[in-house]
Scaffold this active site. Structure first.
Site, short mmCIF file in Angstrom:
data_model
loop_
_atom_site.label_atom_id
_atom_site.label_comp_id
_atom_site.label_asym_id
_atom_site.label_seq_id
_atom_site.Cartn_x
_atom_site.Cartn_y
_atom_site.Cartn_z
N ASP A 88 0.05 8.57 -0.06
CA ASP A 88 -0.21 7.56 0.96
C ASP A 88 0.93 6.56 1.01
O ASP A 88 1.70 6.43 0.05
CB ASP A 88 -1.55 6.85 0.71
CG ASP A 88 -1.56 6.02 -0.56
OD1 ASP A 88 -1.00 6.47 -1.58
OD2 ASP A 88 -2.15 4.91 -0.55
N GLU A 152 -3.12 4.90 -3.51
CA GLU A 152 -2.40 3.98 -4.38
C GLU A 152 -2.10 2.66 -3.69
O GLU A 152 -2.16 1.59 -4.30
CB GLU A 152 -1.09 4.61 -4.87
CG GLU A 152 -0.44 3.90 -6.04
CD GLU A 152 0.49 2.75 -5.63
OE1 GLU A 152 0.86 1.94 -6.52
OE2 GLU A 152 0.85 2.66 -4.43
#
Length: 456
Positions: A88, A152
């Protein structure tokens, strides 16, 4: 290892093309409108792990975005390395400040420009290609496991649950992460620690609606003005954070440790020139290197309220908001700091407004032992690849789950990043040098070689 360099050279363009394909996925975990692309990214990563030679590849569902898991166990009696990364990325805004579209990777002057180029797609994908290289050249010396997550950038809440529920599956001897930076390619470095994080959002509410600033201005408290005053009060004249109890448990480095840290190559004038500033700023009594590595901070990440469109609108806003992050150092507990911030911020609000504080997410600071086999292996790998010893440094950023790995899996983490502080992480025009990308692919197999040899 000439065989490594030969394989990289033979597959140089394909390695770059695959990274570009990965970078085109708009995998922004913070914004629900990108959900489809985030899920497609996970599938892409899983497919590339399979192609590289991993077994037991699985896109593991969570309450949020999936975690991609894969492994190659060549001999249960050999050491096992657990590679962590995240697919991500941060939101690309403000879009108008990008020179080229954030999700259309562009190569300029030997640098890849795209959101996620360095953080962390370019860096974790080095490990996938290094694994492929070792499989194809039959040089993989030990076992390897991959755990690549998709949250994250929003706190890794579901990764913690996954790790706790899969301790046997994730059993390893060390966690290896490339999500950090080096001083430069001329002066390679190896991070020995990360700061923790507490991320907050605040709202100051005034009147029950936006008001005419001529009719009501001067008689009703302006939430935007009050918010600015409250935020300004969080630092004193020495840029010391004023929240009571904030520094109570900070572990202070010795003079010898501070000297060693400041011995790292650093050009303050070049630093200012790169940032376009005339002077640096920060807590009195500490150098720039110390301020960004071993001292806690409090920064406003976003602030808004009232009218911000084109032209003029004379309005006294009903409310104003801000997002605030605090970077923490060893000794500080992010949950305690979040509570201290909330209590203090609410206490300094005047009666003319109402204040609400939300804690979004956080993470614990981490220091990796420099006398471990894994750290020594990383040190030797960088020395072999670059031809000089790496400089030990402290990272200013945060990877919230590093402390979790030690807590749940009982293993240490090695932070072997190949980015640069100037790579515009979280900013427009994020970049990653092509040289760094290939150098990482070259260096990673050396870590496996030394780690396996030192573990005997």
């Amino acid at each position: 290892m000439q065989v490594v360099k030969n394989y990289i050279e033979q597959n140089r363009q394909r390695f770059l093309d695959e990274l570009f394909e990965l970078l085109r996925f708009q995998s922004v975990s913070a914004d629900p409108k990108y959900k489809g692309d985030v899920l497609k990214t996970a599938d892409f990563v899983a497919e590339k792990l399979k192609e590289a030679g991993a077994d037991q590849v699985e896109v593991c569902t969570t309450e949020g975005y999936p975690i991609v898991y894969g492994e190659k166990i060549i001999n249960p009696n050999l050491p096992t390395v657990l590679v962590y990364g995240h697919y991500d990325v941060q939101p690309p805004e403000p879009l108008e400040l990008w020179h080229t579209p954030p999700f259309e990777p562009t190569l300029r002057d030997g640098k890849i420009y795209a959101r996620g180029a360095c953080d962390d797609k370019g860096q974790f994908y080095m490990h996938v290609k290094a694994f492929e290289l070792m499989m194809q050249t039959e040089t993989l010396p030990c076992n390897i496991k991959f755990m690549i997550e998709g949250e994250e950038e929003v706190g890794s809440d579901n990764l913690g649950k996954f790790v706790a529920q899969n301790t046997e599956r994730l059993k390893a001897d060390v966690v290896l992460i490339s999500d950090t930076s080096m001083l430069s390619m001329e002066n390679p470095s190896l991070e020995t620690g990360l700061r923790g994080l507490s991320y907050m959002e605040v709202e100051v509410q005034g009147p029950n609606r936006d008001l005419h600033s001529g009719v009501y201005g001067g008689a009703v408290a302006n939430p935007a003005t009050i918010l600015c005053q409250m935020i300004a009060s969080l630092h004193d004249e020495n840029n010391h954070i004023t929240i009571p109890g904030f520094y109570d448990n900070v572990i202070v480095l010795s003079e010898e440790e501070r000297k060693a840290l400041n011995d790292a190559p650093f050009d303050l004038e070049e630093y200012k020139k790169d940032l376009g500033v005339d002077a640096v700023w920060g807590e009195d009594g500490y150098s720039t290197i110390e301020r960004t590595g071993i001292r806690p901070t409090l920064e406003v990440n976003g602030i808004w309220g009232g009218y911000t469109g084109p032209g003029a609108k004379t309005v006294l806003p009903a409310k104003a908001n801000a997002k605030i992050s605090m970077r923490l150092v060893p000794g500080q507990d992010w949950k305690k700091i979040s509570d201290l911030f909330k209590s203090h911020f609410e206490s300094i609000a005047p009666k003319s407004v109402k204040v609400s504080v939300i804690a979004h997410h956080g993470g614990t600071p981490y220091v990796t032992p420099v006398d471990s086999i894994a750290f020594k292996a990383a040190y030797k790998a960088i020395e072999d690849a670059f031809g000089k010893e790496p400089v030990p440094t402290r990272g200013g950023g945060s990877i919230p789950i590093v402390a979790l790995f030690e807590q749940e899996l009982g293993i240490k983490t090695v932070l072997m990043g190949f980015g640069l502080d100037s790579d515009n992480l979280h900013s427009p025009n994020e970049k990653y040098d092509v040289f760094n990308y290939y150098k990482g692919i070259e260096t990673i197999p050396l870590f496996y070689k030394h780690f396996t040899e030192l573990s005997k």
